[in-house]
Design a protein around this motif. Sequence first.
Motif, PDB file in Angstrom:
ATOM      1  N   GLN A 150       0.920  -1.085  -0.049  1.00 27.03           N
ATOM      2  CA  GLN A 150       0.295  -0.322   0.068  1.00 27.03           C
ATOM      3  C   GLN A 150       0.900   1.208   0.127  1.00 27.03           C
ATOM      4  N   LEU A 151       1.930   1.555   0.200  1.00 22.53           N
ATOM      5  CA  LEU A 151       2.525   2.519   0.277  1.00 22.53           C
ATOM      6  C   LEU A 151       3.761   2.814  -0.658  1.00 22.53           C
ATOM      7  N   GLN A 152       3.719   1.204  -1.191  1.00 21.04           N
ATOM      8  CA  GLN A 152       4.386   1.535  -3.050  1.00 21.04           C
ATOM      9  C   GLN A 152       3.419   2.407  -3.705  1.00 21.04           C
ATOM     10  N   VAL A 153       1.919   2.280  -3.339  1.00 20.59           N
ATOM     11  CA  VAL A 153       1.070   2.524  -4.368  1.00 20.59           C
ATOM     12  C   VAL A 153       1.027   3.922  -4.189  1.00 20.59           C
ATOM     13  N   LEU A 154       1.197   4.562  -2.867  1.00 19.11           N
ATOM     14  CA  LEU A 154       1.097   5.405  -2.621  1.00 19.11           C
ATOM     15  C   LEU A 154       2.178   6.288  -3.739  1.00 19.11           C
ATOM     16  N   ILE A 155       3.327   5.763  -3.248  1.00 23.12           N
ATOM     17  CA  ILE A 155       4.789   6.332  -3.285  1.00 23.12           C
ATOM     18  C   ILE A 155       4.538   6.749  -4.947  1.00 23.12           C
ATOM     19  N   GLN A 156       4.395   5.448  -5.176  1.00 16.79           N
ATOM     20  CA  GLN A 156       4.249   5.716  -7.105  1.00 16.79           C
ATOM     21  C   GLN A 156       2.694   6.992  -7.368  1.00 16.79           C
ATOM     22  N   LYS A 157       2.404   7.095  -6.521  1.00 17.69           N
ATOM     23  CA  LYS A 157       1.078   7.482  -7.224  1.00 17.69           C
ATOM     24  C   LYS A 157       1.397   9.443  -6.755  1.00 17.69           C
ATOM     25  N   ALA A 158       2.698   9.521  -6.343  1.00 17.87           N
ATOM     26  CA  ALA A 158       2.762  10.767  -5.746  1.00 17.87           C
ATOM     27  C   ALA A 158       4.064  11.363  -6.471  1.00 17.87           C
TER      28      ALA A 158
END
Length: 460
Positions: A68-76
């Motif tokens: 879930q953190l990886q998804v957020l980082i990629q979105k940022a």
Amino acid sequence: MKIRNIILGSLAVLSLTGCKSLYGKYERPQVNTSGLFRDSLSLTDTLASRDTSSFANLPWREVFTDPQLQVLIQKALTNNPNLLNAALNVDIAEAQLKSAKLAFLPQLVFSPQGTITRFNDNTTKSYSLPVTASWNASLFGGLTAAKRSAQVQLIQTRDYQVSVQTSLISSVANLYYSLLMLDQQIELVGDMETLTKQTWDQMVALKEGRSGYRSTSIEAAESSYYSVLTQKADLKRQVREAENSLSLLLGEPAQAIARGKLADQQLPEKFSTGVAIQLLRNRADVHAYEMALAACFYDVEKARSSFYPSINISATGGFSNNSGLVNPGKWLLSAVGSLTQPIFMNGQLKAALRVAQDQYQQAYNTWQNSVLTAGSEVSNALVLYNTSAQKSAIEAKQIEVLKKNVEDTHELLNMAGSTYLEVITAESNLLNVQLSKVSDDFYKMQAVVNLYQALGGGAK
């Protein structure tokens, strides 16, 4: 003839002496990285590890493995406006470099003209179709220095883009782990809410069933319960603020953030930071400061070139009827060469050189300080990790003792072997240590994030 030979000879000497000093390339000045990192576990007070394969070379996906953190980082990385602007700055720098390279080519201008003149009954029609070419012969390094300055400025801009990306990844990870910490603290406060409510009920039951039991015990227990409720409300506010801040980094409206559990996080636990000189290569911001130093170096070269002659060559060719006197028109060709040697410029050239040299020294000082700052950040991250890990281990033992203490004081209270103050104190101490352990677990994760950033953000 003699005068011409003297002038040509002087120009040749100037070009030979000038080119030697003006066409130099930037070379990295000496920088001392000995003992740059402090290690809290080393008796020598310097980092013991000297591996070249280090934590500094790990990509962010290998450091932050929570899906879930990886998804957020990629979105940022896709939406963050600061990172988007950094990419546009790179595009601007590329255009400026292209312009600096094209400065070596001659300028071509096509300027057709037509005139109709009538005097009495006579009408004269004239036209010209000229093409003018002009070329600045950069014999003394002015254009070369400008081109090289633009080249290092492009590198500096790319470094800034990488630095913004590293900072963005670290900020997203820190906020994500902050949310996990707050979630865990809310859960602990919820458990304590249940326990303090039970204590309050227990005090009421004891007063009703035991003669002489004072109402102050009930009031103290009720106050302790409300205190826990205020802590819970404050933690929920912090969750909402953290979600809003994280949404802003994602370039999205404020919203709830999907996330995992603090206990499920798996981060690296052993760190090899590598040789100190690696920091100069891995840290994009440190390298950007060095590229600013290189740009100032070429600005000094450009300022020096202003003391030497400027040679301009221009040529014009076109089809014209020569003001209406030649009809049909004919080709007209001309060429002009000019040399401009500064003699007295009211001290402007010397002042410009002095400014460029001082700016170079300022850039050097800033770069040196950035190296020391980077080393300090690595040391701070390491000591934060080690200290937080030690405190968390101690607090885990303390929590076990305090849980037993809470159970014992409750049992003794029923047997009149302890006071209500001992019960409330035991519960308060337990909650405080539990919250402190969660904070230290978070600080341990934050230290990993800080170390990731301090070592340059891993492999790109």
